[in-house]
Each structure stands twice: as C-alpha cells, then as structure tokens.
Enzyme design. Sequence first.
Site, PDB file in Angstrom:
ATOM      1  N   ARG A 235       0.854  -1.198   0.000  1.00  0.00           N
ATOM      2  CA  ARG A 235       0.000   0.000   0.000  1.00  0.00           C
ATOM      3  C   ARG A 235       0.886   1.243   0.000  1.00  0.00           C
ATOM      4  O   ARG A 235       1.728   1.408   0.882  1.00  0.00           O
ATOM      5  CB  ARG A 235      -0.898  -0.024   1.248  1.00  0.00           C
ATOM      6  CG  ARG A 235      -1.719   1.217   1.386  1.00  0.00           C
ATOM      7  CD  ARG A 235      -2.625   1.226   2.623  1.00  0.00           C
ATOM      8  NE  ARG A 235      -3.179   2.556   2.700  1.00  0.00           N
ATOM      9  CZ  ARG A 235      -3.325   3.277   3.799  1.00  0.00           C
ATOM     10  NH1 ARG A 235      -3.004   2.768   4.981  1.00  0.00           N
ATOM     11  NH2 ARG A 235      -3.802   4.488   3.738  1.00  0.00           N
TER      12      ARG A 235
ATOM     13  N   HIS B  82      -3.196  10.840   1.074  1.00  0.00           N
ATOM     14  CA  HIS B  82      -2.661  10.546   2.415  1.00  0.00           C
ATOM     15  C   HIS B  82      -2.067  11.847   2.967  1.00  0.00           C
ATOM     16  O   HIS B  82      -0.849  11.960   3.183  1.00  0.00           O
ATOM     17  CB  HIS B  82      -1.623   9.427   2.343  1.00  0.00           C
ATOM     18  CG  HIS B  82      -1.346   8.754   3.652  1.00  0.00           C
ATOM     19  ND1 HIS B  82      -1.467   7.397   3.851  1.00  0.00           N
ATOM     20  CD2 HIS B  82      -0.949   9.244   4.848  1.00  0.00           C
ATOM     21  CE1 HIS B  82      -1.138   7.089   5.097  1.00  0.00           C
ATOM     22  NE2 HIS B  82      -0.818   8.211   5.738  1.00  0.00           N
TER      23      HIS B  82
ATOM     24  N   GLU C  61      -7.571   8.004   6.722  1.00  0.00           N
ATOM     25  CA  GLU C  61      -7.864   8.517   8.070  1.00  0.00           C
ATOM     26  C   GLU C  61      -8.567   9.875   8.074  1.00  0.00           C
ATOM     27  O   GLU C  61      -7.980  10.902   8.445  1.00  0.00           O
ATOM     28  CB  GLU C  61      -6.575   8.589   8.900  1.00  0.00           C
ATOM     29  CG  GLU C  61      -5.922   7.245   9.097  1.00  0.00           C
ATOM     30  CD  GLU C  61      -4.961   7.211  10.283  1.00  0.00           C
ATOM     31  OE1 GLU C  61      -4.593   8.282  10.803  1.00  0.00           O
ATOM     32  OE2 GLU C  61      -4.587   6.095  10.695  1.00  0.00           O
TER      33      GLU C  61
ATOM     34  N   ASN D 109      -7.489   1.383   9.845  1.00  0.00           N
ATOM     35  CA  ASN D 109      -6.176   1.580  10.463  1.00  0.00           C
ATOM     36  C   ASN D 109      -6.411   1.477  11.959  1.00  0.00           C
ATOM     37  O   ASN D 109      -7.114   2.316  12.530  1.00  0.00           O
ATOM     38  CB  ASN D 109      -5.606   2.964  10.150  1.00  0.00           C
ATOM     39  CG  ASN D 109      -5.317   3.176   8.675  1.00  0.00           C
ATOM     40  OD1 ASN D 109      -5.537   2.290   7.857  1.00  0.00           O
ATOM     41  ND2 ASN D 109      -4.825   4.347   8.332  1.00  0.00           N
TER      42      ASN D 109
ATOM     43  N   TYR E 153      -4.737   0.794  15.858  1.00  0.00           N
ATOM     44  CA  TYR E 153      -3.488   0.774  16.614  1.00  0.00           C
ATOM     45  C   TYR E 153      -3.641   0.508  18.105  1.00  0.00           C
ATOM     46  O   TYR E 153      -2.840  -0.180  18.695  1.00  0.00           O
ATOM     47  CB  TYR E 153      -2.752   2.114  16.447  1.00  0.00           C
ATOM     48  CG  TYR E 153      -2.068   2.295  15.110  1.00  0.00           C
ATOM     49  CD1 TYR E 153      -0.741   1.938  14.938  1.00  0.00           C
ATOM     50  CD2 TYR E 153      -2.750   2.833  14.023  1.00  0.00           C
ATOM     51  CE1 TYR E 153      -0.087   2.117  13.721  1.00  0.00           C
ATOM     52  CE2 TYR E 153      -2.111   3.015  12.798  1.00  0.00           C
ATOM     53  CZ  TYR E 153      -0.782   2.653  12.648  1.00  0.00           C
ATOM     54  OH  TYR E 153      -0.143   2.826  11.442  1.00  0.00           O
TER      55      TYR E 153
ATOM     56  N   GLU F  15      -3.627  -0.598   8.165  1.00  0.00           N
ATOM     57  CA  GLU F  15      -2.483  -0.179   8.976  1.00  0.00           C
ATOM     58  C   GLU F  15      -2.612  -0.801  10.360  1.00  0.00           C
ATOM     59  O   GLU F  15      -3.692  -0.780  10.966  1.00  0.00           O
ATOM     60  CB  GLU F  15      -2.435   1.348   9.181  1.00  0.00           C
ATOM     61  CG  GLU F  15      -1.848   2.117   8.033  1.00  0.00           C
ATOM     62  CD  GLU F  15      -1.670   3.600   8.361  1.00  0.00           C
ATOM     63  OE1 GLU F  15      -1.314   3.922   9.509  1.00  0.00           O
ATOM     64  OE2 GLU F  15      -1.892   4.417   7.451  1.00  0.00           O
TER      65      GLU F  15
HETATM   66  C1  NOJ Z   1      -1.548   6.649  10.657  1.00  0.00           C
HETATM   67  C2  NOJ Z   1      -1.130   7.316   9.394  1.00  0.00           C
HETATM   68  O1  NOJ Z   1      -1.910   6.933   8.319  1.00  0.00           O
HETATM   69  C3  NOJ Z   1       0.346   7.194   9.099  1.00  0.00           C
HETATM   70  O2  NOJ Z   1       0.656   8.178   8.173  1.00  0.00           O
HETATM   71  C4  NOJ Z   1       1.144   7.296  10.381  1.00  0.00           C
HETATM   72  O3  NOJ Z   1       2.508   7.342  10.133  1.00  0.00           O
HETATM   73  C5  NOJ Z   1       0.802   6.104  11.246  1.00  0.00           C
HETATM   74  N1  NOJ Z   1      -0.616   6.112  11.544  1.00  0.00           N
HETATM   75  C6  NOJ Z   1       1.564   6.034  12.574  1.00  0.00           C
HETATM   76  O4  NOJ Z   1       1.246   7.129  13.349  1.00  0.00           O
END
Ligand code: NOJ
Length: 516
Positions: free
Chosen positions: A109, A154, A199, A339, A341, A410
């Site tokens: 990606r 992005h 995002e 995405n 985390y 992500e």
């Molecule tokens: C989300 C973002 O899409 C990416 O650009 C960023 O580096 C990562 N998370 C880590 O923070």
Amino acid sequence: MSLSLVLSDILHLSLLSCILLCESEALKEARQSVRKFPDGFQFGTATASYQVEGGWDADGKSPSIWDHLTHNDPCSTDDCKNGDIAADSYNLYKRDVEMMRELGLDFYRFSLSWTRILPTSFPDKINEAGVQYYNNLINEMLKYNIQPLVTLFHWDLPQKLQEMGGWTNPHIVDWFSDYARVAFELFGDRVKNWITINEPSAVCFHGYGSVTLAPMLNIQGVAEYMCAKNLLVAHAKAYHIYDKEFRPTQGGTIGLTHNAFWYEPETENDVELAEAVRQFEWGQYAHPIFSKTGDFPPVMKEKIAAKSAAQGFKRTRLPEFTSEEVEMVRGSSDFFGLNAYTTFLVYKNESLEGYYDVPSFYDDYEALTYQPTHWSGAASVWLKDVPWGFYNLLTKIREDYDNPPVFILENGYSTRGGLDDDDRITYIRSHLNALLDAIEEGSDIQKYTVWSLMDNFEWTRGYTERFGLYEVDYESPQRTRTPRKSAFVYKEIVRSRALDPHYEPDTTVMTIDEGH
Ligand code: NOJ
C-alpha cells in the site's frame, strides 16, 4: 487529574484482570499453538508519499501543505526535520520493491502525491515525470506479482488548494474527484485496489480542529465538521466515478480507510458515554457510509445541535447533508478499510466542566479518555499494546455494519530505532491473534497491513519515532535500508500463512525466496 488517573488505574486494573483471567482456556491454548490464516488471506505493508518519497520539488512537483508547513515553520516537527528527502523512495523504488520481495508480500500500500501528478492541483496539466515515477513503481511490483493498493490522498494536500480553504471549501468535491479520475485513467489498468482518503478524522480533527497535523488551523468545533462533510461527499463522488466509469472495464474495488481506536468504558456507568465517543471519533465517518440509514450518527447530531444552541449559534455547527448527499455517501465503500493501533478508556467526572476549549470537538462529546500508566507501549505516547481492544473493535464493526469485508490497512508499532525489535514482534503477534479470534467468530477480514515497510517521516514527530520493519539510515546518502528482526518474523508469517508464537528467526541474512 493525577488523582483521577490513579483511581481510574485501579478501576481499570480490575477490569483488565477480569479480561485476562476470564479469557477462555481454548483461547489461551490457541495462542500457544500455530494458527493458520484462512485461504486467500493477504498480507502487505504500507507507506505514504510524503513520508517516504522525498523529491519534494523534483521534476515539476509543486508544494503540498507538508512542504509548506515544514519549510515555513521548520521546528513544527520534534527534530526540526522535514520530508524533502525522507527515505528517498523517489529514487530508490527498486530497493523498496526488493524489500517487498524479501518479505514475500501479496500487496504493497502506497499513496500518490497529488502535486507530483497535478502540479497546478487541477487536471489541466499532467506532470509526465510524476506519472513515470508511479508507473515505474507499479510495473516493478507487478513484475514480481506484488499487487499495488493505492491511496489517492494521504494528507499531502496541494498548498494552493489549502489557500482556497482546503477541505472546508465545498468545491473540493470537484477538485478531489477530478484528481481521482486522472489517477483511475492513468493507473487503473494495473491498480485493482483503491483507497480514496486515509484517516478522515486525522485529516479533519488534527488538521482543522487542532494543531497536531498540517494545516494546523485549530478552528475548534467548527472547521473539523465542515471538513468532515466535504470529505465524505468528495470520497463518495470519487467512489461513484470509479463505480460507473471505470469498474466495468477495470474491475477493481474502492473504499476509504478509517482510523479507529477502541474506546472502552472505565466503569459500567460509562457504557453509554464510551459509545458516544466511538460515534464521534470514528462513527462520524463510518456511520454515513456503513449504517442502514446513512448520515452522521444521531448522537453527534443531537449533542452538537444542543450545544450549539446553548452557545448562541444560529444553527448547529455540524453541517447537514442534503438527502441526495446522504444517499450518495451511504454504501460508498466496497470494504471497511481500517487503520487500528490502540485503545483508550472513557470516563466522565465532575472535573469535566472547564476542561476543554469551548466550543470544541471534545467539549461536544463530553467525555475524557486516557490510557492507564501500566499499559505497555511504544515510542509514540498514544500507542499501547492492547490486543483485546482490537478484537472488540473488529467485533463491533462486524455487529454494527452487517459484517462488511474488512481490510486492515495499517497496524504497527514504533520504537526509537535499532534492529532488535522484540516489542514490535510481540505487538504484531498479539494483534494477529486477536484478528484470528475475530475471524473465527465470523468477521470477514481479508487483508492485514503492517505500518510500515520502512522507517519514515512520522509527521510532527519527524524521524524520532520509527515504525519500519526495515530501518532506514538517514545519515547515509543512500538511505540504506536494513531488515529488523520483525522483518524476518513477518516474512515467516507471510511464507507459512500461519502464526507460530515460538518462531525465532535467523537474522544473519535476508534472502528472496523462490517465486518472488
Ligand atoms: C496513521 C497514518 O496513516 C500514518 O501516516 C502514520 O505514520 C501512522 N498512523 C503512525 O502514526
């Protein structure tokens, strides 16, 4: 605040210990044995244009908002550095593809830089050198059967468009969809997976309602909602252009990728509040697309309308969609791009009043969020390893939105550098375990993507936080890339299509396996 943090820590400890202790024996056993991924499951890694390409003004490229910010306010980043050269992928794309081959990836990606392809921001002039760069990258990947998964936007908006209001100007619906059409025309014969926007809440909240990301407008409680509406309509227009004009001949898929943290209520009293926070934070973008009714989540509409009235505004600060727009946005994604985390706890206490700027997004949702200090975490202050939150998030997406296909676009972990990254390996494994649990319960998760293939420019953190499976040496003019231990572990996961918790790699030499 510190007292409430300690109290909440204690409360959360009991919650967490239940989660740990109450975990079924079957699950515990599963985590100790080798677990297979379903047939057809795909693995990839991701990057984004401004974060890796460099070549900020090469061959006719014009400035984006990140060029503008980092050149005009160099210490807007922690290390006063910028993405002018970054990992130099503009020149080193062949090495990047070699790394993809070493890992044995199914897909990669990456994002297109709008101003590299359209230096005027508009389709009146197409920059052949920029197009050539992406053709080279795509063709090199396809030579080795690595599928391109391409993000149109992005975060590196053309600076010129920002000067005309950026995402707060409704004309961006046309600006963005014109750009999208150019990309489909140029690359759609070979690109079969498209992401319109990365995002949305980072773009709108952090860029327009705060000072965390460019353009750092900080027009709280107003600009981020104008951005949200225009962004959703722009996304939907690009979706429909693809669907009607390109899909019949190109046959690909297109969607948007949401950033969603899991928000867990701190106590039983916070259950409703945590749900409101989820709706504000990411339901804001997911509900209009994936719910049966479309439109912004009802809780957002109600809370913001009531607050706005009480604050003396003549109308709600949350812009309204027309009924045509609701219909246009509803269903405008072939998959749920995610995405994911980390996790936060949600609570409300007496100290809430006066806590936030008024008006503001946080004041509108009337809750506080935090992460207990005992949660182990990455170099990024917000990033704790909480796999059960990831599992809860996947379960909620399945339940709320009728089990859509989910692409994890992500997931990853930051360090301060170094090749021995056992914490990153633990994080990736724990999240893949949670993902497999969700699949076993029926979630239709089809892809998993590690952020990131290599170290890159981490926005306002500069190069102080490293997310790469490959380390990049920014001191060397060659921007030498070296595989970390996690690269070897991920390679084995991809090769075996399985998660073996006991696998210890030999990290002496990285090779390209046959067939790659
Ligand atoms: C989300 C973002 O899409 C990416 O650009 C960023 O580096 C990562 N998370 C880590 O923070």
